[in-house]
Design an enzyme around this catalytic site. Structure first.
Site, PDB file in Angstrom:
ATOM      1  N   LYS A 205      20.553  46.800  58.382  1.00 48.08           N
ATOM      2  CA  LYS A 205      20.819  45.606  57.561  1.00 48.08           C
ATOM      3  C   LYS A 205      21.677  45.887  56.319  1.00 48.08           C
ATOM      4  O   LYS A 205      22.416  45.016  55.883  1.00 48.08           O
ATOM      5  CB  LYS A 205      19.495  44.954  57.136  1.00 48.08           C
ATOM      6  CG  LYS A 205      18.828  44.201  58.271  1.00 48.08           C
ATOM      7  CD  LYS A 205      17.620  43.441  57.760  1.00 48.08           C
ATOM      8  CE  LYS A 205      17.099  42.513  58.839  1.00 48.08           C
ATOM      9  NZ  LYS A 205      16.102  41.575  58.348  1.00 48.08           N
TER      10      LYS A 205
ATOM     11  N   ASP B 297      17.635  35.369  56.658  1.00 48.88           N
ATOM     12  CA  ASP B 297      16.176  35.555  56.578  1.00 48.88           C
ATOM     13  C   ASP B 297      15.590  34.679  55.473  1.00 48.88           C
ATOM     14  O   ASP B 297      14.603  33.978  55.681  1.00 48.88           O
ATOM     15  CB  ASP B 297      15.831  37.016  56.243  1.00 48.88           C
ATOM     16  CG  ASP B 297      16.025  37.943  57.425  1.00 48.88           C
ATOM     17  OD1 ASP B 297      15.834  37.497  58.569  1.00 48.88           O
ATOM     18  OD2 ASP B 297      16.362  39.123  57.195  1.00 48.88           O
TER      19      ASP B 297
END
Ligand code: ATR
Length: 286
Positions: A71, A107
């Site tokens: 990420k 997210d």
């Protein structure tokens, strides 16, 4: 769906990816929206993310999700990131642009939309975040960017909570985030808080564990949101329910981060009815 010469491909890069629920989300979305798009998992080892991104680009892949451990390490291979992803330093969605992939973090917008679907807005909301790891840090950024009221970040290791508070407060130029030692929760005022459980405690198979056991803490919970979704009901959620609070697990956040990614890839809006059908499919595949 029929795969043919015009089928577009999206996917997930990470390691491991074998247990991901994302293919269920995206392939169900393709069925519901009629898009000729398939979504597949791509296991990518640590250290291979740059090659994976350029390979995906060469193959014409229209979008990727990114999970652990890539990420942050994927960011140098992108043409840029949106503001929230840049601030958090983590992306989970790559969108193909003219000259490479642009990175987003869906997210946290996913958590926001999950909360909205439960009738909760973060603006002016008083929050308690349990934990000060990567997930808690992202929630603190989201809360500050949504102009939440005070955000108490409670952690076993106070230095980590202090570091997040200092970083987020500096980034937004306001003193929104207040760090605390987790055992100091009795110092919170008697009012009710939206509590976000962002520690790894309670994850299967240790699903009877919880960071705060004391029933008096749960009297302060107006809504309990656990970022964990395996098990579907954590001990944190059970204790909050026993104190009369509504609760939600992390599956809705997972659902909406996927939906927002799908919307970015296809430039569409997924309706609430479609979201509910996808949620059903995800629950069935758990
Ligand atoms: P993630 O990236 O998923 O947030 P992480 O960065 O490893 O994961 O963070 C895990 C969080 O769970 C941390 O806040 C950790 O507390 P410490 O910072 O004190 O380590 C918290 N955590 C894990 N096990 C814990 C336990 N047994 N009791 C209390 N907190 C715990």
């Amino acid at each position: 769906m029929e795969v043919n010469g015009k089928t577009a491909v999206c996917g997930l890069i990470g390691c491991p990816v074998a247990h991901t629920l994302s293919p269920v989300i995206h392939n169900r979305l393709s069925e519901l929206t009629g898009k000729n798009l398939v979504y597949v998992p791509f296991p990518v080892e640590e250290g291979q993310v740059g090659q994976a991104v350029s390979g995906a680009w060469a193959l014409g892949i229209c979008g990727l999700n990114v999970t652990v451990p890539h990420k942050s390490t994927v960011i140098p291979y992108l043409t840029g990131t949106d503001t929230l992803a840049g601030r958090i330093g983590a992306v989970n969605t790559l969108v193909r642009a003219a000259d490479g992939y642009f990175g987003y973090n869906t997210d946290m917008p996913g958590l926001l939309r999950a909360l909205q679907s439960e009738g909760i807005a973060l603006r002016d909301e008083e929050l308690v975040i349990l934990g000060a790891g990567g997930a808690a840090r992202a929630v603190a950024y989201l809360a500050a960017s949504e102009n939440a009221g005070r955000v108490y970040i409670l952690n076993r290791t106070p230095a980590k909570a202090e570091a997040i508070a200092a970083e987020v407060n500096q980034s937004f130029g306001k003193e929104t985030v207040i760090p605390m030692l987790i055992t100091d929760y009795p110092k919170l005022s008697g009012r009710k808080y939206l509590v976000i459980q962002a520690t790894s405690v309670g994850l299967a198979p240790k699903d009877q564990d919880v960071v705060i056991e004391d029933a008096s803490f749960y009297q302060m919970v107006s809504y309990g949101f656990d970022l964990i979704y395996r098990p579907a009901q954590t001990r944190f959620m059970k204790l909050a329910v026993e104190a009369g609070a509504p609760v939600c697990n992390g599956l809705k956040m997972l659902l909406y981060q996927g939906i927002i990614a799908y919307e970015l890839w296809n430039d569409i809006h997924v309706t609430q009815e479609q979201a509910e059908l996808v949620y059903q499919a995800v629950c069935e595949s758990m």
